[in-house]
Structure formats: C-alpha cells, structure tokens
Enzyme design. Sequence first.
Site, short mmCIF file in Angstrom:
data_model
loop_
_atom_site.label_atom_id
_atom_site.label_comp_id
_atom_site.label_asym_id
_atom_site.label_seq_id
_atom_site.Cartn_x
_atom_site.Cartn_y
_atom_site.Cartn_z
CG PHE A 93 35.26 10.94 32.23
CD1 PHE A 93 35.85 10.50 31.06
CD2 PHE A 93 33.87 10.98 32.29
CE1 PHE A 93 35.07 10.10 29.97
CE2 PHE A 93 33.09 10.59 31.21
CZ PHE A 93 33.70 10.15 30.05
CG ASP A 102 31.01 16.47 35.80
OD1 ASP A 102 29.93 15.92 36.11
OD2 ASP A 102 31.66 16.17 34.78
CE LYS A 161 27.34 8.89 33.55
NZ LYS A 161 28.67 9.42 33.76
C1 LIG Z 1 29.34 10.17 32.62
C2 LIG Z 1 29.99 11.44 32.96
C3 LIG Z 1 30.00 12.53 32.06
C4 LIG Z 1 29.46 12.43 30.66
O1 LIG Z 1 28.11 12.10 30.59
P1 LIG Z 1 27.53 11.52 29.21
O2 LIG Z 1 26.06 11.42 29.48
O3 LIG Z 1 28.17 10.19 28.99
O4 LIG Z 1 27.87 12.50 28.15
C5 LIG Z 1 30.56 13.71 32.49
N1 LIG Z 1 31.09 13.83 33.72
C6 LIG Z 1 31.11 12.82 34.60
C7 LIG Z 1 31.70 13.04 35.95
C8 LIG Z 1 30.59 11.58 34.25
O5 LIG Z 1 30.63 10.57 35.11
#
Ligand SMILES: *Cc1c(COP(=O)(O)O)cnc(C)c1O
Length: 401
Positions: free
Chosen positions: A140, A225, A254
Amino acid sequence: MDSKQYIELEETYSAHNYHPLDVVIDRAEGVWVYDVDGNKYLDCLSAYSAVNQGHCHPKIMQAAVAQMQRVTLTSRAFRNDQMGPFLKELCELTGYEMALPMNSGAEAVETAVKAVRKWGYATKGVPDGQAEIIVCNGNFHGRTTTIVGFSSEEAYREQFGPFTPGFVRVPYGDPVALEAAITPNTVGFMLEPIQGEGGVVMPPAGYLYDAATICARHNVLLIADEIQTGLGRTGKLFASEHEGVRPDVMIIGKALSGGFYPVSAVLTDKEVLGLFKPGDHGSTFGGNPLGSAIGRAALQVIVDEELVARSRDLGEYFKGRLARIESAVIKEVRGKGLFIGVELTVPARPFCESLRERGILCKETHETVIRFAPPLVITKDEIDWALGHIEAVLMAEKVFA
Ligand SMILES: *Cc1c(COP(=O)(O)O)cnc(C)c1O
C-alpha cells in the site's frame, strides 16, 4: 445535531469511498477522542499513525498557531524562514543529506518514483523510457492512479485504469524473487518494512537486510515507504533500523506533522535528490511555512518525549499481554513497537464494533486483522485498561461465531 444527523449529511454529500465506524468525533486530546454524543474513546488507530504524538499536542499546537499568525503560504516561488530549518532538523535527525517536502504520503511516493527514475536515467544510464521499479504484492503506497496501478489489490484498481507502466511486482518477503526480477533497467525496489494496510504483515527476519544487499549488488536503489512505520511507530525511528538497513530513499509523512496538517517528505543523499533542477518537480503547498513549522515541532516532540523508546517498551508489553489472551478466534499476534496486528480466524469488524461500544476505537484491516496502534504517548495504565476490554471482547467470541 446528534451523530445520526452528521452521519446522514456525510452519506448524502460525501462520496462513499470509506466504510467508517459510526463515531462522530468533535474533540480529541492525547490518546482520547470524544464524540458529539458525549462518549469518550481510546484511539487505537492514531489516524493510521499520523498522530503518534497524541491528538492536539500542545507544543505542536503552539507552533501551528504562532506560525498561522505570521505567514502560512508563500509558494516556492519565494523562500520562507521555516522550510530551511525544518529540512536541516529533519536531515540531522534521520541522517540523510537532502529532503524534498510534499504534503500527502501519496505525493511523496510519487516524488520518490520520479527521483529514482531520474537517477536511473541520469546516473545509472538506463535507456530513456525503460526504467523499471520493483514493488511487492500486498503493498500500500497511496491512491494516485500511478500508485494504485502497481497495487495487487483488485479493489484499489478496478475501473481506474489505464495505468502507468514501468512497475514489476514480486512476492513480499522473498529475496530470491526480488533478485530474479532485477533487469539492467531496474532502478529501484520499493517496499514497506512492515505492510500496514496489507494487515500488519511482517516479512521473514532478514528480508530487509537481504533486499538491501541485493539492491546494492545490482546498483538498484532501495526505497522504503515508512509513511506509516516511520517516526517511532515500531520502536525505532525507522522500521528499517530493526535490521540495520539504511534505505537509499526514505519516504515519510503522517506523523511528520503529528496530525495537524499534511506534511510528507522524501529523504536521500545528494546523489538522488541533488539531480532535480528547477521545473522538474513542485507543489504549491509543499514546504510551506505553516507545514514546516508544524513539522519542526512534531519532530521535536518525538525527540523530547522519547517516543521511540516508549513505543519499543510499551509495545513489547502490549504485544506480550495480547499474546497471552487464550481466545479461539486469535490466529496470530504480531508487530513491532506499538504497531500490532491481531489476526483472527473470523472477520474483525464485529470485534471493532464491540470494542467501540466499550470505548476503544480501532479499525479492521484486511478483513480479519485488528490493528492496535495507539498514540505513542499512551501510558501503561491506559494500555492495561484497554487490555481488560480487548480480552473481554476476544473471549466473547461465541457472540460472533
Ligand atoms: C498512508 C500511507 C500512504 C499514503 O499516504 P496519504 O497521506 O494517505 O496519501 C502511503 N504509504 C503508506 C505505507 C501508508 O501507510
């Protein structure tokens, strides 16, 4: 208005792109949130780890309000007095040479994709238009068309094509498959050290280390990520550190703002982000003074309150206690730090609904997994209180069978 009326408004006017629990929150502080009907809940999701510092942290709030009264947005057509200090502090904390600030996590992922492709053409010498990036099944990385295009989740992709080419998927946790997928045109391998949305999925021990070794051997950039796993969530500043790995490209978001504002960033050494020239990339809000001031305070709170060590210690405790619950519906308890998944043999949603009735908010992920990821400022007493309810709900499994 009561929660029913707010929900009706949402259902009427909002696209139905989420399936939320029907709690209408109007106030929050630390680990606690309050709904419009006067109920109080312990937040065990932390907005997908965006509020690691706790809701409405007073120090971040102070920085935000002070900055709002000075200047909020300049665009990068001009400079501002917050972005430079923010990126310096961010780089010093994380050990990278450069940072490129964006807003949402998905934008930072897109930025990383562009940076890594550029490095592939400019430095590795991949023929124009041929760059490949390897990603993992179950990944994701966000919701843009390029990103959902390389998802393995049919629900994320269905009816959203055509998609961006140049991505190859391999099984998560399998270094042999990774090495086999590498071609002379491979520029990067992107992964989550723990797959959050995939269901708090942990790869086999040693995977990250092996992946880093393989990438180095083939001159491929390792892209982590850590939008969800980073900034202390797993008991290290970055989850990659659990295996002593320093990714070439680090993506964060985040908790970089403590939940006040969308702030994300890509971190690399000069050899990657140093390749960008004026006009190559941009964002109207990226690096704005308000987001930068908030980011500075959010990082400072992580350091000052030793949230990384808290996550490690309290996470060990929480996970250990969860693992001792002898419920027939628990298949596995896994995680690192305060990033814990309890996988059930049955759908998790009814358990989340039941926990909510007892004043605990969590959200099922991947159908059968309950994720416990409270703000890192949670206390042991609060965890003990939650455990009483969690155990009661998981032991009442007959209700849901
Ligand atoms: C939440 C998340 C994203 C996307 O972030 P947004 O601020 O919602 O665009 C990408 N990668 C990971 C691992 C995430 O948990």
